[in-house]
Design a protein around this motif. Structure first.
Motif, PDB file in Angstrom:
ATOM      1  N   PRO A 126      41.837  40.775  36.120  1.00  0.00           N
ATOM      2  CA  PRO A 126      42.698  41.835  36.679  1.00  0.00           C
ATOM      3  C   PRO A 126      43.231  41.517  38.074  1.00  0.00           C
ATOM      4  CG  PRO A 126      40.834  42.819  35.545  1.00  0.00           C
ATOM      5  CD  PRO A 126      40.597  41.335  35.548  1.00  0.00           C
ATOM      6  N   GLU A 127      42.406  40.900  38.924  1.00  0.00           N
ATOM      7  CA  GLU A 127      42.876  40.621  40.287  1.00  0.00           C
ATOM      8  C   GLU A 127      44.003  39.592  40.286  1.00  0.00           C
ATOM      9  OE1 GLU A 127      38.968  38.276  39.720  1.00  0.00           O
ATOM     10  OE2 GLU A 127      39.754  40.279  39.259  1.00  0.00           O
ATOM     11  N   TYR A 168      35.056  35.946  35.042  1.00  0.00           N
ATOM     12  CA  TYR A 168      35.856  36.690  34.065  1.00  0.00           C
ATOM     13  C   TYR A 168      36.312  35.739  32.956  1.00  0.00           C
ATOM     14  CZ  TYR A 168      39.201  40.173  32.319  1.00  0.00           C
ATOM     15  OH  TYR A 168      39.884  41.076  31.541  1.00  0.00           O
ATOM     16  N   HIS A 170      43.933  43.856  29.904  1.00  0.00           N
ATOM     17  CA  HIS A 170      43.028  43.285  30.909  1.00  0.00           C
ATOM     18  C   HIS A 170      42.751  44.283  32.036  1.00  0.00           C
ATOM     19  CE1 HIS A 170      42.411  39.186  29.540  1.00  0.00           C
ATOM     20  NE2 HIS A 170      43.707  39.070  29.288  1.00  0.00           N
ATOM     21  N   LEU A 171      43.750  45.062  32.379  1.00  0.00           N
ATOM     22  CA  LEU A 171      43.611  46.007  33.492  1.00  0.00           C
ATOM     23  C   LEU A 171      42.877  47.286  33.092  1.00  0.00           C
ATOM     24  CD1 LEU A 171      47.161  45.694  35.088  1.00  0.00           C
ATOM     25  CD2 LEU A 171      45.007  45.012  36.161  1.00  0.00           C
ATOM     26  N   HIS A 172      43.047  47.754  31.834  1.00  0.00           N
ATOM     27  CA  HIS A 172      42.576  49.100  31.510  1.00  0.00           C
ATOM     28  C   HIS A 172      41.754  49.230  30.221  1.00  0.00           C
ATOM     29  CE1 HIS A 172      45.192  50.340  34.742  1.00  0.00           C
ATOM     30  NE2 HIS A 172      46.261  49.861  34.131  1.00  0.00           N
ATOM     31  N   GLU A 180      34.154  42.974  33.670  1.00  0.00           N
ATOM     32  CA  GLU A 180      34.352  44.188  34.459  1.00  0.00           C
ATOM     33  C   GLU A 180      35.702  44.116  35.172  1.00  0.00           C
ATOM     34  OE1 GLU A 180      32.858  46.954  34.750  1.00  0.00           O
ATOM     35  OE2 GLU A 180      30.830  46.654  33.948  1.00  0.00           O
ATOM     36  N   LYS A 181      36.403  45.246  35.231  1.00  0.00           N
ATOM     37  CA  LYS A 181      37.728  45.266  35.853  1.00  0.00           C
ATOM     38  C   LYS A 181      37.658  44.992  37.355  1.00  0.00           C
ATOM     39  CE  LYS A 181      39.114  46.620  31.802  1.00  0.00           C
ATOM     40  NZ  LYS A 181      39.616  45.618  30.829  1.00  0.00           N
ATOM     41  N   LYS A 182      36.617  45.509  38.013  1.00  0.00           N
ATOM     42  CA  LYS A 182      36.427  45.262  39.441  1.00  0.00           C
ATOM     43  C   LYS A 182      35.491  44.072  39.609  1.00  0.00           C
ATOM     44  CE  LYS A 182      36.881  50.142  40.758  1.00  0.00           C
ATOM     45  NZ  LYS A 182      36.179  51.283  41.410  1.00  0.00           N
ATOM     46  N   ARG A 183      35.922  43.101  40.380  1.00  0.00           N
ATOM     47  CA  ARG A 183      35.117  41.882  40.480  1.00  0.00           C
ATOM     48  C   ARG A 183      33.742  42.127  41.094  1.00  0.00           C
ATOM     49  NH1 ARG A 183      38.840  38.080  44.170  1.00  0.00           N
ATOM     50  NH2 ARG A 183      40.498  39.623  44.026  1.00  0.00           N
TER      51      ARG A 183
END
Length: 480
Positions: A213-214, A228, A256-258, A283-286
């Motif tokens: 996501p990042e 990821y 990938h984002l949601h 996980e969406k947030k690293r």
């Protein structure tokens, strides 16, 4: 090209025409790139073209990657390419492709010459044989993880970890893999004014099927970005397909984002515990992912093998980083001197109980766990510091501007202790292996020691503060 061909009707061909035939947008057989001669095109990618080449002197085959002209125009891209290539050239690991040479063509396009790998990538393996079992996937990812551990320790993030970038080589003890294509996405990150339009394509930030996501958001990747990609690869190995699929790039990015992570155990005969490993990697947030590759592999081993015991623990460990410093002139004699010096360092490190964890052509990192008892711990640090000083005092080898000397740095931090294949405790990753955090400029004499490694030994040696380097000390022997 023969003289008879030049004498064909119409007169001799213009030299510029001949040059363009060899050095156009796609290189032709016979083109000389650095010390290598192009034999043919093997793969045309969206960012670069891969050629099979051979060493002009030895005839040894090599893989030659040349970036397309439209991406070579940005100065920052060239600078990052050169920095990344130089780091990888020094990073020697059995599961990372060897970089042999790097440079630029006359028109500014950068190239990298690498060892030629006789094998096929994991994507081709999957297409040919179907999904892997959980145990087979673990065996492969142990090797990929070992490569990532070494790269992350040297401050290098892959940024495009996917099945196509893991090459499988046949071996007597089973398949062996090598990680290829480091730094392609970083190389194309938009830093130049007016280059932001490039972020709309997956080839800039990574591969759409495995982008973190990042990366999609245009943020700077770090080691957790590779984790990821490792989760995507794990899912793909055991199910035969990536976790997220779509008909357009926008659709893929949205997933990938949601989108929630699908369960591998619902698509393949794998333990349900493996789902938790994939889920945490994706996980969406690293900051919610695993802290490092060792933590991923630890959970994956337990998930696959059903292990209940042998959890990894964090211990205080001492690291000795030694780099061979070369003069201005670098020739064959200089490189021979470097090889001899580093072999000498390995022998000395082994004699005091240091295990070599990271090694390149001109540097190595030796690590040992420290005792719990205070006096024994301090004595262990003193003994390794004495070795570091002895190495720093080694007479420089070579002559004039080709002289080679050793520059040691000492640090104490946490490392991971876990059972090895035989059940004995062995050191793995941890903060100590993040070399970029504590190695750097060296004054060229004596030893650089961090405060944690020097504690309690200040009166034993001559200690000076390094200007502008907080927490680092320059240590030499006390003058008699």
């Amino acid at each position: 090209m023969t003289d008879r061909q030049n004498d064909a009707p119409g007169g001799p061909r213009n030299s510029e025409t001949r040059a363009w035939s060899l050095y156009g947008e796609e290189l032709s057989p016979g083109a000389q790139v650095g010390g290598y001669v192009v034999e043919g095109t093997r793969y045309r990618g969206s960012v670069s073209t891969l050629y099979r080449a051979k060493d002009a002197r030895s005839g040894t085959p090599a893989a030659l990657k040349v970036m397309h002209p439209q991406f070579a125009a940005a100065r920052s891209a060239l600078r990052r390419f050169q920095q990344e290539a130089e780091t990888l050239k020094r990073l020697r690991h059995r599961h990372i492709v060897d970089v042999l040479e790097h440079g630029t063509l006359a028109d500014g396009r950068p190239f990298i010459a690498m060892e030629w790998l006789e094998g096929r990538d994991l994507a081709a393996e999957l297409a040919a044989r179907g999904p892997f079992s959980a145990r087979e996937a673990l065996e492969l990812l142990e090797q990929v993880g070992s490569a990532l551990r070494a790269a992350h320790g040297a401050g290098v993030v892959h940024r495009d970890l996917k099945a196509q970038n893991v090459v499988v080589l046949a071996g007597e003890a089973g398949p062996r893999v090598k990680l290829v294509d480091f730094g392609v996405a970083k190389l194309l990150a938009p830093e130049e004014p007016g280059s932001a339009m490039m972020t709309s394509t997956g080839m800039v930030l990574g591969t759409p099927l495995s982008m973190a996501p990042e990366q999609i958001r245009g943020e700077t990747p770090d080691a957790r970005t590779d984790l990821y990609g490792l989760g995507v690869l794990l899912y793909q190995l055991v199910t035969g397909q990536p976790p997220f699929q779509g008909t357009t790039q926008i659709e893929l990015e949205e997933q990938h984002l949601h989108a929630p992570v699908p369960r591998a155990s619902e698509r393949a005969p794998v333990p349900a515990a493996l789902d938790a490993v994939v889920g945490r990697c994706l996980e969406k947030k690293r900051e919610d992912r695993y802290p490092d590759v060792d933590a991923v592999l630890e959970d994956l081993r337990r998930a696959v093998r059903g292990e209940k015991q042998g959890r990894a623990t964090q211990v205080r460990a001492l690291g000795l980083y030694v780099e061979a410093r070369m003069g201005v002139l670098v020739d064959d004699a200089t490189l021979d001197a470097v090889d001899a010096l580093m072999e000498h360092v390995r022998e000395r490190a082994d004699a005091v109980g240091l295990r070599v964890m990271v090694e390149g052509s001109s540097f190595l990192l030796g690590v040992t766990a420290l005792p719990d008892e205070a006096d024994a711990e301090r004595e262990a640090r003193r003994r390794v510091l004495e070795l570091a000083l002895a190495l720093a005092e080694e007479p420089a080898r070579g002559e004039g501007t080709a002289r080679v000397s050793l520059s040691p740095t000492l640090h104490v931090d946490t490392a991971t202790l876990r059972p090895d294949a035989s059940g004995r405790p062995a050191l793995g990753g941890g903060r100590l292996l993040r070399l970029s955090a504590w190695t750097g400029d060296h004054p060229g004499r004596g030893v650089v020691v961090t405060e944690t490694a020097l504690e309690g030994l200040e009166d034993t040696f001559q200690v000076e503060v390094l200007p502008g380097r907080e927490g680092l000390r320059h240590v030499t022997r006390n003058e008699a």
